[in-house]
Design an enzyme around this catalytic site. Structure first.
Site, short mmCIF file in Angstrom:
data_model
loop_
_atom_site.label_atom_id
_atom_site.label_comp_id
_atom_site.label_asym_id
_atom_site.label_seq_id
_atom_site.Cartn_x
_atom_site.Cartn_y
_atom_site.Cartn_z
N HIS A 1 0.67 -0.79 0.00
CA HIS A 1 0.45 -0.39 -0.31
C HIS A 1 1.06 1.37 -0.30
O HIS A 1 0.58 2.22 -0.87
CB HIS A 1 -1.09 -0.08 1.34
CG HIS A 1 -1.95 1.39 1.27
ND1 HIS A 1 -2.56 1.41 0.80
CD2 HIS A 1 -1.75 2.37 2.31
CE1 HIS A 1 -4.02 2.93 1.58
NE2 HIS A 1 -2.23 3.49 1.45
N GLU A 2 2.04 1.67 0.77
CA GLU A 2 2.98 2.58 0.70
C GLU A 2 3.29 2.34 -0.23
O GLU A 2 4.15 3.48 -0.92
CB GLU A 2 3.61 2.33 2.36
CG GLU A 2 3.20 2.81 3.44
CD GLU A 2 1.94 3.75 3.69
OE1 GLU A 2 1.84 4.89 3.48
OE2 GLU A 2 1.06 3.97 4.56
N HIS B 1 2.08 4.02 -3.13
CA HIS B 1 2.27 6.18 -3.20
C HIS B 1 3.97 6.13 -2.86
O HIS B 1 3.51 7.26 -4.20
CB HIS B 1 2.00 5.94 -0.93
CG HIS B 1 1.10 5.71 -0.56
ND1 HIS B 1 -0.27 6.86 -0.59
CD2 HIS B 1 0.36 4.98 0.74
CE1 HIS B 1 -0.88 6.75 -0.52
NE2 HIS B 1 -0.96 6.00 0.43
N ASP C 1 -4.77 8.06 -1.13
CA ASP C 1 -5.61 7.22 -1.07
C ASP C 1 -7.02 7.13 -1.19
O ASP C 1 -7.62 8.57 -1.46
CB ASP C 1 -5.74 7.40 0.45
CG ASP C 1 -4.99 7.00 1.22
OD1 ASP C 1 -3.84 5.39 1.54
OD2 ASP C 1 -4.02 7.39 2.70
#
Length: 869
Positions: free
Chosen positions: A144-145, A148, A155
């Site tokens: 998930h990170e 980014h 998000d």
């Protein structure tokens, strides 16, 4: 910090090497995970990091059509850790810093699709497996990170707006809408109760949460809720929830999958890569460590360095040795021209006397040719003398830029040596190999000018620190300023409570020694009798005894003749537990042909806590033109990604044909808050790396107004109220000529076919200066029924009729207060604390992973406790 480093900031930072993470075939390599020197040694962290990356590799492989995985990662441990199996670090950079709170997050500077700066984890998060219940598995969170960091997506949930209206229904902010669930309010006693409706918003009151069902048909999305077991994919266009008021829609306006494959740094590779035929092997890991700092100054003394240049080199190198390089570092000095010679072998900095002895050895005479390869070779021999290799050691290579010999012959071996090579070029026609060496070894390339009123070379040397992650031991530059005068040169430098130790004032004059007065906040005045004067260096130096008194220090310097005078002030943290406020500079590009705007960033923080409400100015200097100044903003509009996150940004659009420019950041004294503060006024300066602008045409490019990303809408009875931040004539500067506002019942139609929307009369709307708050209210020519949801968008236009991109789509609903609160099937169910934690976990994930909300909470906590200055 090299761009796109993956830092594991664990008290730790996840960053790549300064040359950047690479996608080699199907595997990502050059991932660096740096553990802060503040972290007490615990070898379990190394195992936990390996487990996280290994699990994340397989999760990433399945999430991205079996195309990519994590192949190699390097773990950089602190110098203080003991271990026989730690390999010596090469160019891996340690910028890890202490963390606050447990939540993982990614520091994102730029626009949609732009890579982030680092990922931040904490030791507590990695070592405590109970957090898996709260956040989800560590490998999933890592991916998930990673999305980014690497692909610049945002998000898909929003802790500030967890619910919104859609066609008369209350929906949870999520992607995709196929994720089903229920609304509950968890009481302090452990009961699930029906959510109440706020009569003002007709949405659930604060505290109401969305609980996804554990058994889901949909498998997306990782940017919404990676901790939910069925979630294994990113949102595609055919399932993306364009209505959700989240950062992904605000910043990108498209599906996460689309951004990854169309806008990210990997877009071309991802489209061309074939899926792997079988699951990938586990990642390989190296554990490395940087010990004592080793640095060699390689200084050009050729004939073209004559006149003021050789003196400026001596002055700046003196400042580096006296005020910048840390104790226990080992320093060598080499000079080169027709020949090369060692002025000092590696010497451990163990006292002020050792520093002064090195300063005496600095070269003072110029003459001969410029044989750069001889200088490089001699410098490499010096740094290899301690242990036989140059791995992780540093070279500061200063030259006037043009080589007499063929530097291309020796550059490859210098790069292969494993040394970090910083290059400083006193020329607007420096050999391109100087830039290449810096870029490929993790060093900095700087091109200071040699004007006598310029402090650029002093600033360049001051920026050459090698961080261990402990800013309390590193120098901070409070002021750097110069002026030509025959009269008084006066000013003020603020010494705040986060600095004061080892405070020094360095005054450099051009012709004759001036009269100098430096006054402390309590009125104690220092004159030349309290200072050291070196006539040969044309330098006056004051080292403030003990800890400098906090407050405004005044300086008054009287020139006895018309001459250039410069002032540099540095200091350090007075306490080991109070890190100083720092400023870091960053450009989104190292070179530009003018077709794409450049962005200037300044991150003002104290130990990664953002400093807000500061006044920040960037000065961009070229060798061929006058300096250009920009006020950087932290307003979440234009070039700025997120409001009040301590990252101040602005587009740089007044491009001229220049070779190199330096960026200087100087936040003047900000307004004092009404709240009791430990920190009030402060000043800082910081120097960024040089960048290159080469325009093909004679005229600078014309950029349209920037895209509006903070449009909001509200329906008040039959009136619509719109708010946004004004764009500029050119991106975020100047004043746009006009606005075009349109609305629709269909969000996608408005987003993809803006001109087909219903037009709003804007003849009475006159755009304000960029950065101003715009507000416009109007009545539609329809009756707005209860339950109606409308969508709005704005485009702006400049005087050359260039139009901005369509803004984010704002939505507003007319919802009359509900006659009764929302009901649930089991309002009185009682749960044990353990069961509550299992239920709450999924919703908390949304709050935790919302970048904006993390930043907001972070800022609020910082502002209340410390830094709302």
């Amino acid at each position: 910090m090299g761009s796109r480093m993956m830092f594991v900031l664990l008290w730790m930072l996840l960053s790549s090497t300064s040359t950047g993470i690479k996608l080699d075939g199907n595997g990502y390599v050059d991932i660096v995970i740096a553990i802060s020197s503040k972290v007490t040694q615990d070898n379990r962290l190394i195992d936990k990091i390996k487990e996280m990356v290994t699990e994340g590799s397989l999760y990433l492989y399945h999430a991205l059509d079996e195309k990519v995985y994590f192949r190699e990662a390097t773990i950089l441990v602190p110098p203080e850790w003991n271990g026989m199996n730690f390999t010596k670090a090469r160019t891996e950079i340690d910028n890890a810093n202490p963390a606050y709170g447990v939540e993982p997050y990614t520091n994102q500077y730029g626009e949609c699709g732009a890579e982030g700066e680092f990922i931040h984890f904490t030791p507590e998060y990695l070592l405590n497996d109970t957090f898996i219940q709260l956040y989800g598995s560590k490998g999933r969170i890592f991916v998930h990170e990673w999305a980014h960091l690497r692909w610049g997506v945002y998000d898909e949930c929003n802790g500030e707006k967890p619910f919104y209206h859609s066609n008369g229904r209350i929906e949870a902010t999520r992607c995709s809408k196929n994720i089903g669930g229920q609304f509950y309010d968890v009481t302090a006693g452990g009961s699930l109760q029906q959510c109440r409706i706020d009569p003002q918003t007709s949405l659930p009151t604060e505290g109401c949460m969305f609980f996804p069902n554990r058994n889901q048909i949909s498998n997306s999305s990782i940017m919404f809720l990676p901790g939910l077991d069925p979630v294994t994919a990113f949102c595609h266009e055919n399932e993306h929830n364009y209505e959700a008021p989240n950062m992904q829609n605000k910043k990108c306006g498209k599906a996460t999958w689309t951004v990854i494959f169309e806008d990210s740094v990997d877009k071309d590779a991802l489209r061309s890569l074939k899926p792997l035929q079988s699951p990938p092997p586990p990642p390989s890991f190296k554990v490395v460590q940087r010990k004592q700092r080793v640095v060699c100054l390689i200084l050009d003394v050729s004939g073209s360095m004559g006149g003021s240049r050789i003196l400026q080199q001596q002055q700046a190198a003196t400042h580096f040795l006296r005020n910048i390089v840390e104790y226990e570092a080992r320093v060598g000095i080499v000079q080169f021209s027709t020949y090369a010679s060692t002025l000092s072998p590696l010497t451990t900095i163990d006292s002020d006397t050792t520093k002064e002895n090195l300063i005496i050895l600095l070269p003072k005479v110029a003459g001969g040719s410029t044989n750069m390869c001889l200088g490089l070779s001699q410098g490499l021999q010096v740094i290899q003398a301690d242990n036989g290799d140059a791995l992780g050691d540093e070279i500061i290579f200063l030259t006037d830029g043009q080589a007499t010999d063929n530097i291309a012959v020796c550059v490859p071996s210098a790069i292969q040596s494993g040394a970090i090579i910083h290059t400083l070029a006193f020329s607007n026609s420096a050999a391109r190999e100087l830039t290449e060496m810096a870029n490929k070894t993790g060093g900095k390339f700087l091109s200071p000018n040699d004007k006598t009123t310029s402090n650029q070379l002093m600033d360049a040397f001051a920026s050459l620190t090698l961080s261990t992650g402990d800013y309390t031991k590193e120098p901070v530059q409070l002021e750097s300023i110069g002026e030509r005068t025959s009269d008084w040169f006066n000013g003020t430098v603020s010494v705040d409570q986060t600095v004061g130790n080892k405070t020094s004032f360095v005054i450099i004059y051009e012709l004759s020694s001036p009269i100098i007065y430096i006054q402390s906040p309590s009125g104690l005045t220092y004159t030349q009798t309290n200072m050291n004067h070196d006539g040969s260096l044309k330098t006056v130096f004051l080292k403030v005894p003990r800890t400098a008194e906090p407050g405004d220090w005044k300086y008054s310097i009287q020139a006895t003749t018309n001459q250039a005078i410069t002032l540099t002030v540095t200091s350090q943290a007075p306490q080991a537990d109070v890190p100083p406020i720092t400023v870091k500079t960053h450009m989104n590009q190292k070179s530009s042909d003018g077709t794409k705007p450049m962005i200037v960033f300044a991150e003002v923080s104290q130990n990664y806590r953002p400093v807000i409400n500061a006044e920040v100015w960037a000065t961009l200097e070229s060798e061929t033109g006058s300096p250009q100044t920009l006020q950087l903003l932290d307003n979440g509009a234009g070039a700025d990604a997120i409001k009040d996150d301590g990252i101040y940004s602005r587009y740089f659009i007044k491009m001229v044909n220049v070779n190199k420019s330096l960026v200087h950041l100087n936040p003047p004294k900000p307004p004092v808050s009404d709240e009791p503060l430990e920190v009030v006024n402060f000043t800082r300066t910081a120097t960024g790396e040089s960048f290159e602008v080469t325009l093909s045409g004679t005229a600078p490019p014309n950029f349209p107004p920037n895209r509006i990303t903070d449009l909001s809408a509200e329906i008040q009875e039959d009136t619509v109220l719109l708010n946004w931040t004004a764009p500029g004539e050119d991106l975020d500067q100047g004043t746009a000529k006009s606005y075009e506002i349109r609305w629709s019942f269909d969000l996608k139609m408005l987003q993809f076919n803006f001109s087909n929307g219903h037009a709003v009369n804007t003849t009475a709307v006159s755009p304000q200066k960029a950065g101003s708050v715009e507000q416009h209210s109007f009545n539609l020519n329809i009756t707005i029924q209860n339950g109606t949801t409308l969508f709005f968008a704005v485009q702006s236009e400049d005087k050359q009729k260039a139009k901005s991109e369509t803004s984010n789509i704002a939505q507003a609903s007319k919802i009359l207060p509900a006659p009764k609160p929302l009901g649930i099937s089991n309002p009185d169910i009682n749960l044990t604390v353990f069961v509550i934690s299992l239920c709450v976990v999924t919703m908390l994930m949304c709050f935790i992973f919302a970048v904006v909300i993390r930043a907001v909470k972070f800022r609020k906590r910082s502002a209340q406790k410390f830094l709302n200055v």
